[in-house]
Design an enzyme around this catalytic site. Structure first.
Site, PDB file in Angstrom:
ATOM      1  N   SER A  64       0.903  -1.217  -0.125  1.00 21.97           N
ATOM      2  CA  SER A  64       0.129  -0.029  -0.042  1.00 21.97           C
ATOM      3  C   SER A  64       0.929   1.216  -0.006  1.00 21.97           C
ATOM      4  O   SER A  64       0.267   2.512  -0.451  1.00 21.97           O
ATOM      5  CB  SER A  64      -0.863   0.077   1.237  1.00 21.97           C
ATOM      6  OG  SER A  64      -0.238  -0.042   2.356  1.00 21.97           O
ATOM      7  N   ASP A 122      -3.086   8.867   7.682  1.00 13.70           N
ATOM      8  CA  ASP A 122      -4.260   7.952   8.248  1.00 13.70           C
ATOM      9  C   ASP A 122      -3.945   6.981   9.337  1.00 13.70           C
ATOM     10  O   ASP A 122      -4.641   6.282   9.594  1.00 13.70           O
ATOM     11  CB  ASP A 122      -4.742   7.192   6.969  1.00 13.70           C
ATOM     12  CG  ASP A 122      -3.894   6.250   6.264  1.00 13.70           C
ATOM     13  OD1 ASP A 122      -2.856   5.791   6.779  1.00 13.70           O
ATOM     14  OD2 ASP A 122      -4.211   5.575   5.127  1.00 13.70           O
ATOM     15  N   HIS A 179       0.034   5.340   6.755  1.00  7.33           N
ATOM     16  CA  HIS A 179       0.585   5.930   5.688  1.00  7.33           C
ATOM     17  C   HIS A 179       0.550   7.531   5.685  1.00  7.33           C
ATOM     18  O   HIS A 179       0.221   8.233   6.604  1.00  7.33           O
ATOM     19  CB  HIS A 179      -0.729   5.681   4.332  1.00  7.33           C
ATOM     20  CG  HIS A 179      -1.011   4.416   4.122  1.00  7.33           C
ATOM     21  ND1 HIS A 179      -2.168   3.866   4.527  1.00  7.33           N
ATOM     22  CD2 HIS A 179      -0.306   3.197   3.703  1.00  7.33           C
ATOM     23  CE1 HIS A 179      -2.354   2.503   4.246  1.00  7.33           C
ATOM     24  NE2 HIS A 179      -1.152   2.137   3.667  1.00  7.33           N
TER      25      HIS A 179
END
Length: 370
Positions: free
Chosen positions: A42, A342, A345
C-alpha cells in the site's frame, strides 16, 4: 548470507539530514532512465487494490478524503496526494505510473504493480503455519508474474534492452508480513526469527528481475514502525522507557532496524554476485526519522508529529472502527503540516520530503549526475 559491517545509523542520518536542500528534479537524462517499474504494497499502490475483485481493505483509498490535496479525487493511492513512487518518477521527468489493473491506462513509461496488503511471502508459507491471510493477497511472486507477462506482451525478445534503461523499485516489502502475519499473533522475539524468510523472498525476486535484464534496482527498507500511529495505538507500552525521545515505540523501531540491517546484508551479498548491476538500498527508515527529528526544517507541526491527519479519536487520532475514508471522517485542514495521513500511510508533503532525501542518495549510488 555473507556478513557486512554496516555504518552506524546515526552517521547515515547525519549525512542525509542535509539532502533535502537539493531537489532531485534535475536528474534525468544523464541517468538514462526511460521507464520505472514498481512492485510493493500500500505504500506504493496507485490503484491496483481498488480494482482487485473481492478485495476488502480497512483503509478506503477509493473514498474521500484520499487524494484531495493533489489529485482532487481518490485514485487508490493511500495518501492525500502523491506517494513516493510518483516523486521518483517525476525526478526522471517521467509521468506517474499507472496501476497495472487499470487496463485502459498508458504504460509507455513504466507500470505500477504494487497492491495494498501484499506480502513478500507466498500464501503457501502462511498456510503451512496455520496463518490465514485474505484470499485476494497479491504477494511479491504474483506481482513478478504480472511484470513478466507485461514485458512479454510489450517488448518480447528485446526486454533486456528495455530494462537497461529502466529503474526497478522493489518494495518496500515486509510491512504486511510482520503486521498482518505475525505481530498480532506472536511476540517480538519470535517474529525476529521470520525476518530471514522475508528477506530471502526479496532476494529471490531481485535475482529474478536481474535475470530478466534489470541493471538498476532500488530496494527500500521498512519504516520506523514504532513511530506510526497505528502501531502506537495497537501496541501501547505500559513502561515509559518503552518510548524513545520522539515518543516512538523502541521495540518496534528496533525490530524495523533489525529487518533493514538484515536486508542490507543481503543486498551487499547480491551486489558482489552481480557486480555489473547497481543495487541500492532505499533508506525509508532514516528518511522518515529525519523528518520527525527536524520537523520545523520541513514545515511540519511539532505538536502533531505522531498524529494522523485523517482519523478519529485517541492520542494519535487513530481508531480502527472509524478510519480515514469512512463516512463522516474528515481530514485535518492543514495536511502539509502533518507527517502522518491515516495512521500508517504518510501525507503528500511527507512523501515529497522523504523522496528528496532518498533520491539524492540513490542518484549518487547509481553514479548519476545532477
Amino acid at each position: 548470507m555473507a556478513s557486512l559491517s554496516l555504518p552506524k545509523v546515526s552517521f547515515f542520518l547525519l549525512v542525509i539530514a542535509f539532502a533535502y536542500f537539493s531537489s532531485p528534479t534535475a536528474a534525468q537524462t544523464k541517468c538514462n532512465i526511460r521507464s520505472v517499474y514498481q512492485l510493493g504494497d500500500s505504500l506504493a499502490d496507485a490503484g491496483n487494490v481498488i480494482r482487485t475483485p473481492g478485495a476488502s481493505i480497512i483503509f478506503r483509498a477509493n473514498q474521500a478524503p484520499y487524494g484531495e490535496t493533489f489529485f482532487r479525487r481518490p485514485t487508490g493511492r493511500f495518501s492525500n496526494g502523491r506517494i513516493i513512487i510518483d516523486f521518483i518518477s517525476s525526478a526522471f521527468k517521467l509521468s506517474f505510473l499507472n496501476a497495472y489493473l487499470d487496463r485502459g491506462a498508458s504504460f509507455s513509461q513504466g507500470v505500477n504493480f504494487a497492491v495494498a496488503g501484499a506480502t513478500a511471502l507466498d500464501s503457501s508459507f502462511w498456510a503451512a503455519r496455520g496463518i490465514r491471510l485474505p484470499t485476494w493477497n497479491t504477494p511479491l511472486s504474483a506481482q513478478l508474474g504480472w511484470f513478466k507477462s507485461h514485458l512479454q506482451s510489450t517488448c518480447g525478445s528485446n526486454c533486456a534492452q528495455t530494462l537497461r534503461s529502466s529503474l526497478i523499485v522493489m518494495g518496500e516489502w515486509g510491512g504486511n508480513d510482520y503486521y498482518n502475519g505475525f505481530f498480532q499473533r506472536k511476540q517480538l522475539p519470535e517474529v525476529r526469527t521470520y525476518v530471514p524468510f522475508v528477506v530471502a523472498g526479496i532476494m529471490k525476486s531481485i535475482k529474478d528481475v536481474i535475470q530478466l535484464g534489470a541493471t538498476r534496482i532500488l530496494v527500500p527498507g521498512i519504516y520506523p514502525l514504532g513511530c506510526l500511529p497505528l502501531y502506537l495505538t495497537t501496541f501501547p507500552d505500559s513502561n515509559a522507557n518503552g518510548y524513545d525521545q520522539l515518543g516512538c515505540l523502541r521495540n518496534y523501531n528496533d525490530f524495523a532496524s533489525y529487518h533493514n540491517r538484515y536486508l542490507n546484508r543481503g543486498l551487499a551479498s547480491l551486489q558482489r554476485e552481480f557486480p555489473n548491476v547497481r543495487i541500492v538500498y532505499g533508506d525509508y527508515y532514516g528518511a522518515l526519522l529525519t523528518l520527525l527529528r527536524s520537523p520545523s526544517s520541513f514545515g511540519f507541526n511539532q505538536n502533531t508529529l505522531l498524529t494522523a491527519c485523517c482519523g478519529t479519536g485517541g492520542r494519535y487520532n487513530f481508531n480502527f472502527r472509524t478510519v480515514c475514508g469512512s463516512p463522516s471522517v474528515k481530514a485535518c485542514p492543514n495536511p502539509a503540516q502533518y507527517v502522518h495521513w491515516d495512521g500508517i500511510h504518510l501525507t503528500d508533503e511527507a512523501h515529497r520530503r522523504m523522496t528528496d532525501i532518498v533520491v539524492k542518495d540513490m542518484l549518487s549510488r547509481f553514479s548519476c549526475t545532477v
